[in-house]
Design a protein around this motif. Sequence first.
Motif, short mmCIF file in Angstrom:
data_model
loop_
_atom_site.label_atom_id
_atom_site.label_comp_id
_atom_site.label_asym_id
_atom_site.label_seq_id
_atom_site.Cartn_x
_atom_site.Cartn_y
_atom_site.Cartn_z
N CYS A 117 0.83 -1.22 0.00
CA CYS A 117 0.00 0.00 0.00
C CYS A 117 0.86 1.26 0.00
CB CYS A 117 -0.97 -0.01 1.18
SG CYS A 117 -2.30 -1.22 0.96
N LEU A 118 1.98 1.24 0.71
CA LEU A 118 2.91 2.38 0.64
C LEU A 118 3.40 2.56 -0.79
CD1 LEU A 118 5.12 1.98 3.85
CD2 LEU A 118 3.44 3.78 3.40
N ASP A 119 3.79 1.47 -1.42
CA ASP A 119 4.26 1.53 -2.80
C ASP A 119 3.17 2.10 -3.71
OD1 ASP A 119 6.30 0.78 -4.88
OD2 ASP A 119 4.63 -0.48 -5.56
N TYR A 120 1.95 1.63 -3.56
CA TYR A 120 0.83 2.12 -4.34
C TYR A 120 0.61 3.62 -4.08
CZ TYR A 120 -3.92 2.38 -6.24
OH TYR A 120 -5.05 2.73 -6.97
N GLY A 121 0.62 4.00 -2.82
CA GLY A 121 0.40 5.40 -2.46
C GLY A 121 1.46 6.34 -3.01
N PHE A 122 2.71 5.92 -2.95
CA PHE A 122 3.80 6.78 -3.42
C PHE A 122 3.98 6.74 -4.93
CE2 PHE A 122 5.74 6.14 1.00
CZ PHE A 122 5.30 7.37 1.45
N ASN A 123 3.87 5.56 -5.53
CA ASN A 123 4.23 5.42 -6.94
C ASN A 123 3.05 5.46 -7.91
OD1 ASN A 123 7.05 5.19 -6.40
ND2 ASN A 123 6.63 3.14 -5.62
N VAL A 124 1.85 5.20 -7.45
CA VAL A 124 0.67 5.28 -8.31
C VAL A 124 -0.12 6.55 -8.02
CG1 VAL A 124 -1.49 4.15 -9.00
CG2 VAL A 124 0.56 2.77 -8.55
N ILE A 125 -0.45 6.79 -6.76
CA ILE A 125 -1.22 7.98 -6.38
C ILE A 125 -0.31 9.20 -6.30
CG2 ILE A 125 -2.79 8.94 -4.63
CD1 ILE A 125 -3.92 6.53 -6.16
N ARG A 126 0.97 8.98 -6.10
CA ARG A 126 1.98 10.06 -6.04
C ARG A 126 1.86 10.92 -4.79
NH1 ARG A 126 5.92 8.44 -8.65
NH2 ARG A 126 6.74 10.51 -8.97
N LEU A 127 1.52 10.29 -3.67
CA LEU A 127 1.46 11.00 -2.40
C LEU A 127 2.88 11.37 -1.97
CD1 LEU A 127 -1.09 8.66 -0.62
CD2 LEU A 127 -1.56 10.95 -1.52
N GLU A 128 3.02 12.48 -1.28
CA GLU A 128 4.33 12.91 -0.78
C GLU A 128 4.64 12.30 0.59
OE1 GLU A 128 6.62 14.77 -2.43
OE2 GLU A 128 5.25 14.66 -4.14
N LYS A 129 3.62 12.17 1.44
CA LYS A 129 3.80 11.63 2.79
C LYS A 129 2.60 10.74 3.12
CE LYS A 129 6.14 15.64 4.83
NZ LYS A 129 6.04 16.70 5.83
N ILE A 130 2.88 9.73 3.90
CA ILE A 130 1.83 8.86 4.43
C ILE A 130 2.09 8.71 5.92
CG2 ILE A 130 0.80 6.55 4.39
CD1 ILE A 130 1.61 6.40 1.40
N TYR A 131 1.03 8.81 6.71
CA TYR A 131 1.12 8.73 8.17
C TYR A 131 0.45 7.46 8.67
CZ TYR A 131 2.48 13.63 7.91
OH TYR A 131 3.14 14.80 7.62
N SER A 132 0.75 7.11 9.90
CA SER A 132 0.06 6.03 10.57
C SER A 132 -0.10 6.39 12.04
CB SER A 132 0.84 4.71 10.43
OG SER A 132 0.03 3.63 10.85
N VAL A 133 -1.25 6.02 12.58
CA VAL A 133 -1.61 6.37 13.96
C VAL A 133 -2.11 5.12 14.68
CG1 VAL A 133 -3.22 7.71 15.38
CG2 VAL A 133 -2.23 8.73 13.31
N ALA A 134 -1.70 4.97 15.93
CA ALA A 134 -2.22 3.88 16.76
C ALA A 134 -2.12 4.29 18.22
CB ALA A 134 -1.43 2.60 16.54
N PRO A 135 -3.01 3.78 19.05
CA PRO A 135 -2.84 4.01 20.48
C PRO A 135 -1.46 3.52 20.93
CG PRO A 135 -5.02 3.12 20.07
CD PRO A 135 -4.24 3.03 18.77
N GLU A 136 -0.86 4.26 21.81
CA GLU A 136 0.50 3.95 22.27
C GLU A 136 0.61 2.53 22.84
OE1 GLU A 136 3.99 6.54 24.44
OE2 GLU A 136 1.91 6.91 25.01
N ILE A 137 -0.48 2.02 23.40
CA ILE A 137 -0.45 0.68 23.98
C ILE A 137 -0.53 -0.43 22.92
CG2 ILE A 137 -1.35 1.40 26.23
CD1 ILE A 137 -4.09 0.31 25.35
#
Length: 182
Positions: A117-137
């Motif tokens: 999905c990172l590859d798709y986001g960067f190389n197909v959609i051409r996104l500059e940054k991708i983030y991820s969020v999760a509870p610290e636990i």
Amino acid sequence: MSSYLFTSKRLGFRNWNSNDIEPLFQINNDDDVMQFFPYKPSKQETRDFIYRMQEMQKEKGFCYFAVDILELNEFIGFIGLCKQTYLEELTPFVDIGWRLKNSIWNQGYATEGAKACLDYGFNVIRLEKIYSVAPEINKKSELIMKKIGMQRVKTFDHPKLANYKELVSCVLYEKKRLIRNK
């Protein structure tokens, strides 16, 4: 056989269909899967989620994709990208996330799928940054973030989890698109 937008070695990524409602609802009602979420979505909330993902895929070219194990043609949950607006300093931003049924955990599917999905986001959609969020636990999700090459940016109190003391403190990771010189 489903029509896949893209594949990894073992996984197929596709848009959602009505046949996914019941299996996703079952995943959403698993205590282990939902351990780090404030509640388990109802069947209607599951339908609404799938509809939102279908619309996002049409509008943006990405969503939290329905994911199948290719060899078995078996739906296992979702991995993908989603536009988010809850962090004021980043709004809007694109989040990578995953939710997979627990019977396939610890086999590398989340990591493999997130990398695809990172590859798709960067190389197909051409996104500059991708983030991820999760509870610290949620150390398992944070480990996947590290495995896919994301860097920790900060810890923050998630505005949508303010009423959930054990979940409110979240980690934010990011990955930037590599720009190769010719």
